[in-house]
Design an enzyme around this catalytic site. Structure first.
Site, short mmCIF file in Angstrom:
data_model
loop_
_atom_site.label_atom_id
_atom_site.label_comp_id
_atom_site.label_asym_id
_atom_site.label_seq_id
_atom_site.Cartn_x
_atom_site.Cartn_y
_atom_site.Cartn_z
N GLU A 106 -24.63 19.35 -33.05
CA GLU A 106 -25.28 20.01 -34.19
C GLU A 106 -25.27 21.52 -33.99
O GLU A 106 -25.27 22.00 -32.86
CB GLU A 106 -26.75 19.54 -34.28
CG GLU A 106 -26.98 18.40 -35.25
CD GLU A 106 -26.90 18.81 -36.72
OE1 GLU A 106 -26.25 19.81 -37.05
OE2 GLU A 106 -27.51 18.09 -37.54
N ASP A 110 -33.90 21.87 -36.85
CA ASP A 110 -35.01 22.59 -37.46
C ASP A 110 -36.21 21.62 -37.50
O ASP A 110 -36.90 21.45 -36.51
CB ASP A 110 -34.53 23.03 -38.85
CG ASP A 110 -35.45 24.00 -39.55
OD1 ASP A 110 -36.66 23.96 -39.29
OD2 ASP A 110 -34.98 24.79 -40.38
N GLY A 112 -35.95 18.51 -37.58
CA GLY A 112 -35.55 17.33 -36.80
C GLY A 112 -35.25 16.12 -37.67
O GLY A 112 -34.79 15.09 -37.17
N LEU A 115 -31.46 14.95 -37.86
CA LEU A 115 -31.03 14.37 -36.60
C LEU A 115 -31.71 13.02 -36.34
O LEU A 115 -31.08 12.07 -35.85
CB LEU A 115 -31.35 15.34 -35.46
CG LEU A 115 -30.86 14.94 -34.09
CD1 LEU A 115 -29.35 14.75 -34.08
CD2 LEU A 115 -31.26 16.00 -33.07
N ASP A 166 -24.51 28.88 -42.73
CA ASP A 166 -24.18 29.60 -43.96
C ASP A 166 -25.38 30.27 -44.61
O ASP A 166 -26.53 29.95 -44.34
CB ASP A 166 -23.60 28.62 -44.98
CG ASP A 166 -24.65 27.67 -45.53
OD1 ASP A 166 -25.31 26.99 -44.72
OD2 ASP A 166 -24.85 27.63 -46.76
C1 PRP Z 1 -28.44 21.94 -41.26
C2 PRP Z 1 -28.03 21.66 -39.82
C3 PRP Z 1 -28.66 20.35 -39.52
C4 PRP Z 1 -29.91 20.37 -40.40
C5 PRP Z 1 -31.09 20.70 -39.55
O1 PRP Z 1 -27.53 21.35 -42.11
O2 PRP Z 1 -26.64 21.62 -39.67
O3 PRP Z 1 -27.83 19.26 -39.87
O4 PRP Z 1 -29.73 21.36 -41.40
O5 PRP Z 1 -32.27 20.70 -40.31
P1 PRP Z 1 -33.47 19.70 -40.04
O6 PRP Z 1 -33.69 19.65 -38.55
O7 PRP Z 1 -34.62 20.34 -40.77
O8 PRP Z 1 -33.11 18.36 -40.59
P2 PRP Z 1 -27.45 21.69 -43.68
O9 PRP Z 1 -28.16 20.63 -44.44
O10 PRP Z 1 -27.89 23.11 -43.90
O11 PRP Z 1 -25.91 21.51 -44.00
P3 PRP Z 1 -24.64 22.33 -43.48
O12 PRP Z 1 -24.51 22.07 -41.99
O13 PRP Z 1 -23.51 21.76 -44.26
O14 PRP Z 1 -24.88 23.80 -43.76
#
Ligand code: PRP
Length: 188
Positions: A106, A110, A112, A115, A166
């Site tokens: 990953e 954030d 979690g 994940l 991004d």
């Molecule tokens: C981001 C990152 C994780 C997730 C973490 O993906 O890559 O997968 O958010 O956040 P969380 O712990 O609050 O669940 P995002 O949805 O921004 O997609 P991307 O990777 O395509 O930008």
């Protein structure tokens, strides 16, 4: 969607420069290589799209033979969560993981929640071991506990972009992790 301003107008400061990033990624690669030296059947699973750059650099520092695959899941919170409480798989991985050693890759953890759901999905496929490697851990923001086996950097609760992350789908290509200027309306 209109094109964004030059990144210099968005960047408040560089949190982790390219040299520090690359040095830590190399260390993580060496750590993973050492841990899987004996049992070599390793599969790296990147979660799109944020993990792209991290994966491509990390795998170059992993000296044991391994498969690489990717998975794209729909972000929770946008009305996409199914009644079962699982995230929706937009693109599943293709490589089988049953009785194999899996490391999820990953860019950032954030809350979690993403994940947690990916771990559930992959655990149901009965890998021998299932671990997590994240470049960034925004630990202050955690809402659900998730086990993180390899962490690049623990970062404060700031909006970051670059190196896979991004701003409105732009600037994933920057070689460093930057912090967005306060007050800018962005979606991370
Ligand atoms: C981001 C990152 C994780 C997730 C973490 O993906 O890559 O997968 O958010 O956040 P969380 O712990 O609050 O669940 P995002 O949805 O921004 O997609 P991307 O990777 O395509 O930008």
């Amino acid at each position: 969607m209109s094109t964004p301003p030059p990144y210099e107008e968005i960047l408040d400061y560089v949190l982790i420069d390219a040299d520090r990033l690359q040095a830590r990624v190399a260390e993580l690669g060496r750590e993973i290589s050492a841990d899987y030296q004996a049992d070599r059947d390793l599969v790296l699973v990147g979660i799109l799209k944020g993990s792209m750059l991290f994966m491509s650099d990390l795998m170059r520092h992993i000296s044991v033979p391994h498969n690489v695959d990717f998975m794209d899941v729909a972000s929770y919170g946008a009305g996409v969560r199914e009644s079962s409480g699982t995230v929706r798989i937009l693109m599943d991985m293709k490589v089988p993981i049953e009785r194999r050693n899996v490391v999820i890759v990953e860019d950032i953890v954030d809350t979690g929640r993403t994940l947690q759901q990916v771990l559930r999905l992959l655990a149901a496929r009965r890998p021998t071991t299932l671990r997590v490697c994240t470049l960034l851990d925004k630990a202050e923001r955690r809402e659900v506990p998730v086990p993180l086996d390899y962490i690049g950097f623990t970062i404060p609760n700031v909006f970051v972009f670059g190196y896979g992350l991004d701003i409105d789908e732009y600037y994933r290509n920057l070689p460093f992790i930057g912090v967005v200027k306060p007050g800018l309306v962005i979606s991370e």
